[in-house]
Design a protein around this motif. Structure first.
Motif, PDB file in Angstrom:
ATOM      1  N   MET A   1     -15.140 -12.239   0.126  1.00 41.21           N
ATOM      2  CA  MET A   1     -14.914 -13.334  -0.832  1.00 41.21           C
ATOM      3  C   MET A   1     -14.940 -12.797  -2.257  1.00 41.21           C
ATOM      4  O   MET A   1     -15.495 -11.743  -2.511  1.00 41.21           O
ATOM      5  N   LYS A   2     -14.370 -13.557  -3.144  1.00 37.01           N
ATOM      6  CA  LYS A   2     -14.479 -13.264  -4.574  1.00 37.01           C
ATOM      7  C   LYS A   2     -15.620 -14.114  -5.130  1.00 37.01           C
ATOM      8  O   LYS A   2     -15.608 -15.337  -4.999  1.00 37.01           O
ATOM      9  N   ILE A   3     -16.596 -13.422  -5.741  1.00 41.65           N
ATOM     10  CA  ILE A   3     -17.786 -14.108  -6.228  1.00 41.65           C
ATOM     11  C   ILE A   3     -17.906 -13.928  -7.737  1.00 41.65           C
ATOM     12  O   ILE A   3     -17.899 -12.795  -8.226  1.00 41.65           O
ATOM     13  N   PHE A  19     -24.250  -8.800  -3.196  1.00 42.47           N
ATOM     14  CA  PHE A  19     -23.005  -9.390  -2.676  1.00 42.47           C
ATOM     15  C   PHE A  19     -21.921  -8.312  -2.642  1.00 42.47           C
ATOM     16  O   PHE A  19     -21.132  -8.223  -1.705  1.00 42.47           O
ATOM     17  N   SER A  20     -21.887  -7.501  -3.680  1.00 43.23           N
ATOM     18  CA  SER A  20     -20.892  -6.432  -3.734  1.00 43.23           C
ATOM     19  C   SER A  20     -21.136  -5.412  -2.620  1.00 43.23           C
ATOM     20  O   SER A  20     -20.207  -5.015  -1.906  1.00 43.23           O
ATOM     21  N   HIS A  24     -18.257  -8.049  -0.848  1.00 41.07           N
ATOM     22  CA  HIS A  24     -17.536  -9.062  -1.631  1.00 41.07           C
ATOM     23  C   HIS A  24     -17.067  -8.479  -2.971  1.00 41.07           C
ATOM     24  O   HIS A  24     -17.650  -7.509  -3.459  1.00 41.07           O
ATOM     25  N   ASP A  25     -16.044  -9.103  -3.544  1.00 39.65           N
ATOM     26  CA  ASP A  25     -15.564  -8.718  -4.874  1.00 39.65           C
ATOM     27  C   ASP A  25     -16.337  -9.534  -5.903  1.00 39.65           C
ATOM     28  O   ASP A  25     -16.273 -10.761  -5.878  1.00 39.65           O
ATOM     29  N   VAL A  26     -17.024  -8.846  -6.807  1.00 44.39           N
ATOM     30  CA  VAL A  26     -17.931  -9.553  -7.719  1.00 44.39           C
ATOM     31  C   VAL A  26     -17.499  -9.358  -9.171  1.00 44.39           C
ATOM     32  O   VAL A  26     -17.125  -8.251  -9.566  1.00 44.39           O
ATOM     33  N   ASP A  61     -14.038 -17.575  -4.974  1.00 44.08           N
ATOM     34  CA  ASP A  61     -14.281 -18.433  -3.805  1.00 44.08           C
ATOM     35  C   ASP A  61     -15.640 -19.106  -3.945  1.00 44.08           C
ATOM     36  O   ASP A  61     -15.871 -20.167  -3.376  1.00 44.08           O
ATOM     37  N   THR A 164     -23.095 -17.976   4.526  1.00 43.53           N
ATOM     38  CA  THR A 164     -22.574 -16.622   4.733  1.00 43.53           C
ATOM     39  C   THR A 164     -23.191 -15.654   3.728  1.00 43.53           C
ATOM     40  O   THR A 164     -23.636 -14.557   4.092  1.00 43.53           O
ATOM     41  N   LEU A 165     -23.252 -16.065   2.469  1.00 42.98           N
ATOM     42  CA  LEU A 165     -23.823 -15.181   1.434  1.00 42.98           C
ATOM     43  C   LEU A 165     -25.311 -14.930   1.694  1.00 42.98           C
ATOM     44  O   LEU A 165     -25.800 -13.810   1.540  1.00 42.98           O
ATOM     45  N   ASP A 168     -25.486 -12.543   4.577  1.00 41.29           N
ATOM     46  CA  ASP A 168     -24.993 -11.209   4.210  1.00 41.29           C
ATOM     47  C   ASP A 168     -26.048 -10.376   3.499  1.00 41.29           C
ATOM     48  O   ASP A 168     -25.992  -9.147   3.536  1.00 41.29           O
TER      49      ASP A 168
END
Ligand SMILES: NC(=O)c1ccc[n+]([C@@H]2O[C@H](COP(=O)([O-])OP(=O)(O)OC[C@H]3O[C@@H](n4cnc5c(N)ncnc54)[C@H](OP(=O)(O)O)[C@@H]3O)[C@@H](O)[C@H]2O)c1
Length: 213
Positions: A1-3, A19-20, A24-26, A61, A164-165, A168
Motif C-alpha cells: 500500500m501507499k502510506i 510500514f516501509s 509499503h511505500d511511505v 491508500d 493489515t497495517l 504487518d
C-alpha cells in the motif's frame, strides 16, 4: 500500500519506518525540518521518501495522523482534500502539557476528527502503544504470541486496511467496534502511558486479551 505519514515524530517516524520495512511505500511529512524527513526516509530503507503533507496524502491508500492534538487543524489544512481517504489516527486529544485528555466520555478525539473530515474514513489505532516498543514488537513478529492492539472505526474497508497495517508490524489486531469506542480506547491509552512512563513497568508493558476459560 501507499502510506502517507502526517506527523513524523516518535509515533509517525517509527511507524512509517516499520510500514516501509513491511513492504509499503511511505511518504514522511510534517516535521520541523526537511532534513529529518529525509533521514527517516533513508532509515526506512524500503521505498520511502520525504514530502509535504499534500504529497503524503495525494495517492495514499492510508494516511497515519500522528501529531499533537493542538497541531491537528494545521496539518489537516496543509494536507488538503481527504475525501474518501482512510485516515488512521493515533493522535490523542491531550492538553498542551500532555497531562490530561481535553475531551472524553461523550465523545473522543477520533470522533471529533471524523466530524472535521467528514468524507474521510477514520480508524483509531496505535494510540494504545508506547512508541518505544514498536521496533521490538516488529522484530518478534514471527513468534506465536503477539501483543494485542485494539482499533475501532465505522467503515469496514478502512478497518481492514488498519488491521493489515497492525498485523504487518507484529501485533494481533483486535476489532473493538465502531468509532465511538474510541471514547474508551483513548483513556485506556492514557492508562498504558501511565504504566509505561510513571510506574515501574517501563514502556515494554503490553496487553494481551485472553479468554478466561
Ligand atoms: N509517543 C507515544 O508513545 C504516543 C503513544 C500514544 C499516542 N501518542 C499520540 O500520538 C500523537 C503524536 O505523538 P508523538 O509522541 O509522535 O509526538 P511528536 O514526537 O511530538 O511528533 C509530532 C510531529 O509533529 C511535528 N510538528 C510539531 N509541530 C510542528 C510544526 N509547527 N510544524 C511542522 N511539524 C510540527 C513534529 O516535528 P519534529 O519531528 O520536528 O519534532 C513531529 O514530527 C500525539 O497525539 C500523542 O498524544 C503518542
Amino acid at each position: 500500500m501507499k502510506i502517507g505519514i502526517l506527523g513524523s515524530g516518535l509515533m509517525g517516524g517509527k511507524l512509517g519506518i516499520l510500514f516501509s520495512r513491511a513492504g509499503h511505500d511511505v511518504v514522511f511529512s510534517y516535521a520541523r525540518s526537511d532534513q529529518k524527513l529525509k533521514r527517516l526516509a533513508r532509515d526506512a530503507k524500503g521505498s520511502a521518501r520525504a514530502g509535504s503533507p499534500g504529497e503524503a496524502v495525494r495517492d495514499a491508500d492510508a494516511v497515519l495522523l500522528a501529531v499533537h492534538w493542538l497541531r491537528v487543524a494545521d496539518v489537516l489544512k496543509q494536507a488538503g482534500d481527504l475525501s474518501g481517504k482512510v485516515v488512521v489516527t493515533c493522535s490523542l486529544p491531550m492538553n498542551a502539557d500532555d497531562t490530561a485528555l481535553v475531551i472524553g466520555r461523550t465523545t473522543s478525539g477520533a470522533e471529533e476528527l471524523a466530524k472535521k473530515i467528514r468524507r474521510a474514513k477514520v480508524v483509531s489505532a496505535f494510540g494504545t502503544v508506547p512508541s518505544e516498543v514498536f521496533f521490538s514488537v516488529f522484530e518478534a513478529r514471527r513468534k506465536a504470541r503477539r501483543p494485542s492492539l485494539a482499533y475501532c472505526g465505522d467503515d469496514s474497508r478502512a478497518k481492514a486496511i488498519a488491521a493489515t497495517l497492525i498485523s504487518d508490524i507484529g501485533f494481533e489486531p483486535v476489532d473493538a467496534g465502531p468509532l465511538r469506542i474510541a471514547r474508551y480506547m483513548e483513556p485506556f491509552a492514557l492508562l498504558m502511558g501511565q504504566l509505561a512512563y510513571e510506574g515501574d513497568q517501563g514502556p515494554e508493558v503490553a496487553y494481551r486479551f485472553e479468554r478466561y476459560a
